[in-house]
Each structure stands twice: as C-alpha cells, then as structure tokens.
Design a protein around this motif. Structure first.
Motif, PDB file in Angstrom:
ATOM      1  N   VAL A 608       3.163  92.079  67.229  1.00 45.28           N
ATOM      2  CA  VAL A 608       3.709  92.694  68.440  1.00 45.28           C
ATOM      3  C   VAL A 608       3.892  91.579  69.465  1.00 45.28           C
ATOM      4  O   VAL A 608       2.937  90.859  69.788  1.00 45.28           O
ATOM      5  CB  VAL A 608       2.780  93.792  68.984  1.00 45.28           C
ATOM      6  N   LYS A 609       5.128  91.455  69.990  1.00 47.03           N
ATOM      7  CA  LYS A 609       5.449  90.387  70.944  1.00 47.03           C
ATOM      8  C   LYS A 609       6.005  90.991  72.221  1.00 47.03           C
ATOM      9  O   LYS A 609       6.714  92.001  72.185  1.00 47.03           O
ATOM     10  CB  LYS A 609       6.463  89.413  70.346  1.00 47.03           C
ATOM     11  N   LYS A 624       9.414  84.477  75.808  1.00 49.25           N
ATOM     12  CA  LYS A 624       8.264  85.137  75.189  1.00 49.25           C
ATOM     13  C   LYS A 624       7.057  84.963  76.085  1.00 49.25           C
ATOM     14  O   LYS A 624       6.678  83.841  76.428  1.00 49.25           O
ATOM     15  CB  LYS A 624       7.988  84.564  73.806  1.00 49.25           C
ATOM     16  N   LEU A 625       6.411  86.105  76.450  1.00 51.70           N
ATOM     17  CA  LEU A 625       5.263  86.077  77.347  1.00 51.70           C
ATOM     18  C   LEU A 625       3.928  86.144  76.600  1.00 51.70           C
ATOM     19  O   LEU A 625       2.927  85.618  77.095  1.00 51.70           O
ATOM     20  CB  LEU A 625       5.341  87.246  78.330  1.00 51.70           C
ATOM     21  N   GLY A 626       3.862  86.785  75.423  1.00 47.50           N
ATOM     22  CA  GLY A 626       2.616  86.889  74.665  1.00 47.50           C
ATOM     23  C   GLY A 626       2.861  87.580  73.334  1.00 47.50           C
ATOM     24  O   GLY A 626       3.924  88.170  73.085  1.00 47.50           O
ATOM     25  N   TRP A 642      -6.913  99.000  73.329  1.00 44.29           N
ATOM     26  CA  TRP A 642      -6.575  97.834  74.142  1.00 44.29           C
ATOM     27  C   TRP A 642      -6.989  96.565  73.396  1.00 44.29           C
ATOM     28  O   TRP A 642      -8.128  96.461  72.943  1.00 44.29           O
ATOM     29  CB  TRP A 642      -7.284  97.867  75.492  1.00 44.29           C
ATOM     30  N   THR A 643      -6.075  95.617  73.285  1.00 46.23           N
ATOM     31  CA  THR A 643      -6.369  94.354  72.612  1.00 46.23           C
ATOM     32  C   THR A 643      -5.748  93.204  73.402  1.00 46.23           C
ATOM     33  O   THR A 643      -4.724  93.376  74.090  1.00 46.23           O
ATOM     34  CB  THR A 643      -5.837  94.361  71.173  1.00 46.23           C
ATOM     35  N   ASP A 644      -6.383  92.059  73.319  1.00 39.92           N
ATOM     36  CA  ASP A 644      -5.905  90.876  74.047  1.00 39.92           C
ATOM     37  C   ASP A 644      -4.686  90.287  73.355  1.00 39.92           C
ATOM     38  O   ASP A 644      -4.563  90.315  72.124  1.00 39.92           O
ATOM     39  CB  ASP A 644      -7.004  89.824  74.129  1.00 39.92           C
ATOM     40  N   MET A 645      -3.798  89.704  74.173  1.00 41.32           N
ATOM     41  CA  MET A 645      -2.600  89.055  73.668  1.00 41.32           C
ATOM     42  C   MET A 645      -2.742  87.543  73.795  1.00 41.32           C
ATOM     43  O   MET A 645      -3.405  87.032  74.705  1.00 41.32           O
ATOM     44  CB  MET A 645      -1.350  89.523  74.426  1.00 41.32           C
ATOM     45  N   ILE A 646      -2.154  86.890  72.849  1.00 44.45           N
ATOM     46  CA  ILE A 646      -2.106  85.412  72.915  1.00 44.45           C
ATOM     47  C   ILE A 646      -1.023  85.035  73.921  1.00 44.45           C
ATOM     48  O   ILE A 646       0.149  85.375  73.759  1.00 44.45           O
ATOM     49  CB  ILE A 646      -1.814  84.819  71.530  1.00 44.45           C
TER      50      ILE A 646
END
Length: 945
Positions: A608-609, A624-626, A642-646
């Motif tokens: 997921v981007k 691209k933000l994450g 809820w999960t953190d994005m790179i």
C-alpha cells in the motif's frame, strides 16, 4: 386346623395348611379336597398370620383365636423387654440350626414353630383387639438365660400390639433388628452369648422372619420398571445421535418436494361443531338464504352423511379432513343438478348453480364464528411448526421434530450437538469415512467367519451377501467422494475409479486453469493404494485459489504537505494488478475504497503506497509520501488496523500511519495452515521452520504441503493415506524457542515429527489431521504440569468433552456404529416416527412427511438397513395401527407389500439385491397372513364396522 379368616369364617369345613414355610416352594403338590381351600405360607404371610409348617394334628380352632391385624400385614416386630412376671411363662426351647443362607433348617424350624403355635393358641386376646404372642424368632434373651446350650433358656413374653401407624415402618425396624444389635442386649452378660447363637454363628435374636415382605416385592418391581425405562432412554439417546449425524451431513438422499400435501384432519370436537352448524341451518337459525332444492340437498347430506356411524368412526380414527367433507357434498349436488331438466327461460347454467351452492356450503361450514375458528386453527398450526411438516424442512426443524419423536430434552440435544460437532462439516465427513472403513472391515471379517452371517434361503447366498455388502459400501464411498470440495472459484469435483475395497483412489482438486484440471485428473487416478503410487500426485492439484480484500480508510500524521494538495493511495499484490483510491485533500485523507485481488499464492506480498499529485509539467510521476509492505497468509484478518508507514524524504519528519482492513479468504479445501517445524525420513529431512497447509483434494485424499513465499505450488507434500497422528512428548534435541509443543504422524516405515510455538496451534493441527487420516484412535491432549496442579483442561473443546463425559453422553457419541444392530434401532425409530405422524394434526393415513422419509432413508443407506426389512417393519406397524382403529391408506399397504413380495420371490427390480434372508421370508409370510385376515375382515364387515 386353621380357618381362612378372610373368607371361610362361617364355613364348616377346615382348610388344609401347606407344610412349606413362607418364601419356600413346597416339596410336593397338595391335593385340594372338596370345599377345603389350600392355604400356603405365602398366602398366610400376606394376611398377617405367621403360620408354622404342618407337623402334626391340631384341634379345630374358633375364628376368634386367629390373629387379626389391620391391613393384613405381618405383625412380628420387637418390643422392649418386659420384667413383669405376669406376662411371662416358661417353655422348653432349643436353638434352631440355620443353613448357610441364614434361614432355619426345615426340621428344627418345624419344632420351633409348633411350640410357638401351641403357645399362641393359649394366649388371651387383649381389649384393644391385639393378642399377646409367644416367643418368636425376633424376641430377645433375658439376663436370666442359662450359660450353655444344654440348659433351658429363659424366654420373655413380647406384647405384639399393632397400630396402623407402624405398618409403614415395620419393614425398616425388622431389618434394623436383623442387622444391628438391640440396645437392651448390651446389658446381657457375655457368658450367655454361647446360648444365644446358632451353630452357624448367627444370633438367635436376629433370625429373619420367614414370611416375605410385600414392600420388598413392590420395591423390586419398581426397580425393574426403572431399569426398563433407563434402558429405553439409553436406546433413544443412541438412536438420536445417529439421526443427528444423518441430518447434519446427508450424502445419499434429498428431501422430496413432489409428495402429495396432507390437510389438517377433523377432530371429534370440530365434527360435533360442523353437525351443529348444519342442523342450525336446517332449523332456520342462520342468516343464509337458500331455496328448497338447496335445503333438500343439505338435509340429505346431513341425514345420510354427517349422521352416519361410519363417519363417526372415520373421524375417531383420524381419517377425515375438511376437503373430504367438501368433496362428498360437491359430488352429491353435482348429481342432483345434472338430473334436473333444462329450463330455457333461466339464463343460469348448471355449473353456476353448483358454484353458488358450494359458496353457501362454505358459509355453513365456517359458521358465524369464522374468525374464532381461524384463530384456533392458526394456533394449532403454530404448535406444530406452522405447517412446515409438509414442506422442505431445515436442519433445525428436523432436529426439533426428532427431539419430539424420541422425547429428547433440549439440553440433551445441545450437549450432543456441541460434543459431536454437528456444525463442523469436516468432522462429520471424517466420521462418515471412519464408519465406512469400519463397515468394510466388518464385511471382510464376515467373509472369513461364515458363522456370523445371517441365515439365507439358499446356502449359495452367503458369498453373494458379502459381495453385496462391499458393493453397497463402495457406492456410499462414491457418493461421499462426489460431494464438492471447492478449492476456490470454478472448481469441479472429480470422480476417480474406485476398487472393490474402498479407499484405493483419490479425487482431484481445483487449479487455476482448465489445463491444470486435466493434468490433475490424469495424475490423481492412482491404480493402487500403496505408498509407491504417492509420487503420482501432481503438485498442480494442490494449487489453491484465494481472494484478498483490502480497504484503505484513513491516513493520519500528514503534516508536511499543504492541506489543499490532493493525495491518494495505491494497493497491489505482487504478480497482480494495481488499484488506486479516490482523490482526497491532504487536510482530510479519508477513503472507503475496497480492492479485491484473486491470487494463487498462499503467502502473498501486499503493498500500500501513499502518493501526492504533482502539478509540475516537467515531472511525469506523482510524489510518493510513504508505503506499507505486508506479508499475509490465510489466517490474516485485520479490521480498523492502524499500522506505521515507511516515510519518504519529503515526509521524513511526519509520523505517518494508515488505517486498513485486510482479509484473506481461504478456500474450503484448505483445512489448516500455519508455521511449523518438521522433520521426516522421506520428506522435510531437515529440522526447519516452514509454512505448512493441510489440503483436501477429494473426500478421501488429503496431503500435508509446504509452501514458500510468492509461490503457488508446494515445494514438498506428504499424502496422509495410512498415517496416524497423535500428540508427542518434547524431543530435547529439537526444542527451540518457537518449537515447544510436538506431535507426530506415524506410518509403517516413516515418522514425521512436527512442533509448534503454542499449545492451541498444536491442538488445532492434531484435530485437523485426525479428521483427515480417518484413523480410529482419537488423540487425547496431554496435560501440562501447571494444568495438572490447577485441574484445568487444555482448551474449550476438551472442556466440552469433559462436561459431556460427566453427564454420560460421551459413550453415545464415541460408540462404534458397527457394533449395533441397526435393524432393531431402525425398527424402534420408524415405529416412533409413525406414532408421531398419526398423532399430529394432519390427516396422513400412515404416509410419513417428506422430512421424516428423508431422514429414515438416509439412516437406512448410511447404516446398512435392508430395504425389504424396512418395508416389512413398516407393514407390521401399519397393520398394528389399523387394528387399533387408525385409518390407513390401502395404497400405502399395497406399495410396501408389492416391494416385499418382489424381493422375496426374487423378481426385484433392483439388480443389486440378490440375497433373501430367512428372517425376511418368515416375516413376509406372517405379514401376508395378517394382511389376508385384515382384508377378509374389512370386506366381510364393510357395511357393519
């Protein structure tokens, strides 16, 4: 001689007294003379008298000297020892010898009873109607008794007074005196013990009364009745367990929807009400207008039909419904109207007259209280499941109906439902496989032991019977294997060739293309059932189809981007297409976009981007933000997660989080999956953590497969044919941080060891493999040290099993169906079903409802009930009910009789039936004779019964 005080007080003849003691049969019969009744010991005991054996001649006694006690109950019970010399007298007595059973020997008992009778005859009768008796077997020794057996004992007189209130407690007091010493005997010196005991060591004061107790006989009868009721209850529960399995997983029959629907029958109360309504119409007490012709038709209908005694008996037998009454009236008026001459001046046709008259008939039949009658009828339908008995019934309705048929309580059904896992299709299919394997082994044992075979009309039918059994079992296996096992979209069931001994082949599963299906079919048609043919299984047969659903809902922490910029997200599964969400402003990045991805990978990678649109002309791609990269499996199911994005360079200072819904739908043929350690001899030769899946190819083909990431085909696989799974103790050389709980799959020449990180995972694997292997041994989870100390069980399933075992249902659920006589069980089930059917509100005439026929048909096919015996049982039950004045349809008798006659004569239409047992022939001859007598009576007394 003694007279019979109950009936012979005024008779001059003296009765003869039998010489046997109470409870002992006489050595020889007594010849009864004229006007001289024989009085046995049992008879006198029932009337309250203690009658000694006949040892000599006695003079005639007056009726006043006979013992009279209330309620005709024995009156020998112990009273406190008296010290008054006026009530005592001396007598010569010796201690009688006792046999090993504690009863008096006949010779000494005769002497003792003779002396007692002589003394009892000399006792005067007291004022209150009681009599002072002589010293009997239950009296006590006094302190003046002698010290040796040769000396005379000192008897004491016992007041034998009776009161009605003591009748109920007399039995208990006598038993207490026989089993426990009296408190008064504690004061007797020990030196007298030699004179108060018999040669067998039993104290003389504790000799039981020779007369039998009515209370003990009544208790024995009640105990026997309770045992019979308990045995019937056990039988009903066992039958209900088998019925529940037939309902939960049927694979032989379907509910028929083309049977003639039955109508509600007319009860005696309704019949009386209908007659009153027609009588009120004829007397002019209704508001229905009618001409003379219609009134004459109604009067003829009322006098000839409604008041007929035959109709009364038909109503009592439950053979009439409202449509029958209506059809009789319609036929009657049609004949009347057709016989009338045509009148040209009238413009109304005869059909219109019939229609008008039938409308008036309906108005009379319903009456003025039509609404109340409809309410009562509606209530009766609701009590019987709202008329659903004549329609296709659901499983819950079938469970409910057979609970009423077999009188099973609701909590008993719930315990059976939970413990037998009736809602688990895999468990029920595994149960069917074990049952069919057991029946096949039983057929092979019958082939070796011909003495266990039933008797047939011809000796050559013994071998045909075994072949017939095997063919029937193979047909059941084919029916079970034809059930679809869907591995995803567009998977078709495979029907491989099967040998005569059952599990020799396996069906195919689904794949991702038609070419894979054809190759899978060729590879799965294994000729033999041994392990050498296992490599013939194609890996394409174990390619699974999955659906992944991803929903991006919200992103938060986006602070470095202007709020008016447009952002969106993309979702993709490696090897598949890419989906994107709708546009949203950076100040409120919220979506509800759902993306569905079909895939064949069991361990897919989901990405997921988050993007921001770039308005610059020189840039062709958005910023691209994450991104989020997830590796999921069929057990992955997250909602509002809820999960953190790179983060990328442009959002390095932001704390980006995304809210997702991710769910991977697994196919039905994937029974279990997860990470495990394993090591075997032929496969998985190194102790390594792999992702395993238990895949079902057909109803008789399961395999344990290992997969890698991004791969759709398994790397290695192990067909479970011939394996047995069980819990195992930890292997100290293989224990790791995430490999603590062990289980093994064992086959001759091979052992595969597995280990999981959690106890629940191991239990799930063992139960799934147990259902797949079809083994007879059920693995029992071991208790850990902590569980043994606290007394807790391993999991919820074990807790339910323990609760079921405590309540006694475990033996019914775990019982082997091959060890039961299913013909006897089915006979009881069919009889109970027919009784339930004849007593329901419908006019069935002996025809079962579609749901009842469906369950009984499934029971016969699954548990091997012969069709001819089934119809013979049915015919016998129908004839029994017909003799009990139930109305039975002759056509139903005809159908069953023709089937049985064709089978017994060897002209059956079904080519599979070739054997005729002696029991079938004998039962058919009995039914034939009963049916002849029944029809002869019906024809002879047609107009008089």
């Amino acid at each position: 001689m003694l007279r019979n005080s109950s009936s012979d007080e005024d008779d001059g003849q003296a009765p003869t007294i039998s010489s046997n003691t109470s409870g002992r049969s006489p050595p020889s019969p007594i010849v009864q003379q004229k006007n001289q009744p024989v009085i046995s010991g049992n008879h006198i005991a029932k009337h309250g008298g203690l009658v000694p054996p006949h040892t000599g001649d006695y003079g005639p006694l007056s009726p006043s000297t006979l013992p009279r006690t209330p309620n005709n109950v024995s009156t020998s019970y112990t009273q406190p020892l008296t010290r008054d010399g006026s009530n005592t007298f001396a007598t010569q007595r010796t201690s009688p010898n006792l046999n090993s059973s504690g009863q008096e020997s006949p010779s000494l008992a005769n002497k003792l009873h003779s002396s007692q009778l002589t003394q009892s005859l000399q006792q005067p009768q007291t004022d209150d109607g009681s009599r002072t008796s002589a010293y009997d077997a239950t009296s006590l020794k006094s302190n003046d008794s002698s010290l040796s057996d040769q000396q005379q004992p000192h008897p004491s007189s016992i007041s034998n007074t009776r009161h009605p209130s003591t009748d109920s407690t007399m039995k208990y007091r006598i038993q207490q005196q026989q089993l426990q010493p009296s408190p008064l005997t504690n004061h007797i010196p020990n030196t007298a013990s030699s004179s108060t005991t018999t040669s067998s060591g039993i104290p003389l004061d504790r000799i039981p009364s020779p007369s039998p107790s009515l209370i003990s006989e009544r208790e024995r009868e009640e105990n026997e009745k309770l045992e019979r009721e308990l045995e019937q209850k056990r039988k009903r529960i066992q039958i209900y367990v088998f019925v529940c399995r037939c309902i939960s997983c049927p694979f032989n029959s379907k509910q028929s929807s083309d049977m003639a629907r039955k109508h509600l029958k007319i009860t005696q109360q309704q019949y009386t009400l209908i007659k009153d309504r027609f009588h009120a119409f004829l007397n002019g007490k209704t508001h229905i207008e009618a001409d003379e012709a219609f009134s004459n038709a109604v009067r003829s209908y009322y006098e000839i039909f409604l008041k007929s005694e035959r109709i009364v008996k038909m109503v009592q037998s439950g053979g009439c419904c409202s449509d029958d009454f209506r059809d009789v009236f319609k036929i009657n008026i049609e004949k009347r109207v057709r016989s009338l001459p045509d009148i040209d001046s009238l413009k109304i046709s005869k059909d219109t007259v019939v229609t008008l008259w039938m409308n008036k008939y309906d108005a009379i039949y319903r009456g003025q209280d039509q609404d109340q009658d409809n309410l009562n009828r509606r209530a009766s339908k609701i009590n019987y499941s709202s008329g659903s008995a004549e329609l296709i019934m659901s499983k819950e309705q079938l469970y409910d109906m057979f609970q009423n048929i077999l009188t099973i309580k609701k909590f008993e059904h719930q315990m059976i439902y939970n413990s037998a896992q009736l809602d688990n299709n895999d468990e029920q299919a595994a149960t069917i496989r074990r049952e069919l394997d057991g029946r096949m082994k039983q057929a092979e044992s019958l082939q070796r032991q011909r003495g266990l075979l039933p008797r047939f009309v011809h000796k050559e039918m013994d071998s045909l019977f075994v072949d017939e059994l095997k063919k029937t079992i193979n047909d059941l296996m084919s029916n079970l294997e034809s059930l679809p096992v869907r591995g995803g979209a567009e998977q078709k069931p495979l029907r491989p060739k099967r040998g005569t001994h059952g599990r020799n082949g396996s069906g195919g599963g689904g794949s991702n293309s038609s070419g894979a299906h054809s190759s899978s079919n060729k590879s799965l048609l294994v000729d033999g059932g041994d392990s050498e043919a296992e490599p013939g299984l194609s890996k394409l047969a174990f390619v699974l189809n999955f659906n992944i659903n991803i929903t991006v809902k919200e992103v938060k922490g986006l602070k470095s981007v202007p709020t008016n910029r447009v952002v969106y997200c993309t979702m993709t599964v490696e090897g598949g297409e890419t989906y994107r969400t709708e546009h949203a402003e950076a100040g409120k990045p919220v979506w509800e976009s759902l993306a569905e991805f079909p895939t064949n990978q069991i361990l897919p990678i989901v990405k997921v981007k988050l993007y921001m649109e770039n308005y610059s002309i020189l840039h062709l791609e958005d910023i691209k933000l994450g991104k989020v990269t997830l590796q999921i499996d069929p057990t992955f199911n997250k909602t509002n997660w809820w999960t953190d994005m790179i983060k990328s360079k442009s959002t390095a200072t932001d704390d980006l989080k995304v809210k997702l819904d991710v769910r991977m739908e697994k196919p039905q043929n994937l029974k279990m999956c997860g990470w495990c350690y394993a090591r075997g001899k032929n496969v998985w030769k190194s102790w390594k953590k792999r992702y395993y899946a238990l895949v079902q190819v057909s109803q008789y083909c399961f395999a344990m497969c290992s997969y890698r990431e991004k791969k759709s085909e398994p790397t290695e696989m192990m067909p479970l044919e011939g394996y047995t799974v069980d819990y195992a103790a930890p292997d100290q050389g293989l224990v790791l941080d995430d490999a603590k709980y062990f289980f093994k799959a064992v086959r001759e020449g091979d052992i595969v060891t597995f280990a999981t990180n959690e106890e629940n995972e191991r239990h799930g694997w063992v139960q799934a493999l147990y259902r797949a292997t079809g083994q007879s041994h059920k693995p029992i989870p071991p208790q850990t040290t902590k569980q043994q100390q606290t007394g807790q069980t391993a999991n919820k399933d074990t807790t339910d099993s323990d609760r079921t075992e405590k309540l006694g249902f475990d033996e019914y659920i775990q019982s082997d169906p091959c060890k039961f006589d299913h013909h006897d069980l089915f006979k009881y089930l069919q009889t109970s079903t027919l009784d339930f059917r004849l007593n329901d509100p419908y006019c069935s005439l002996g025809w079962l409802s579609p749901g009842q026929s469906y369950v009984l048909e499934e029971y016969c096919a699954r548990y091997g009930v012969r069709h001819c015996l089934r119809h013979l049982y049915y015919l016998s039950d129908l004839l029994d009910r017909a003799e009990q004045n139930f109305m039975i349809d002759p056509q139903l008798l005809h159908y069953s009789y023709v089937y049985c006659a064709s089978h017994v004569s060897g002209n059956g239409q079904d080519s599979n039936i070739a054997t005729i047992s002696v029991e079938e022939k004998d039962r058919f001859n009995d039914i034939k004779e009963r049916l002849r007598q029944f029809l002869e009576q019906q024809v002879t007394n047609f107009r008089y019964t």
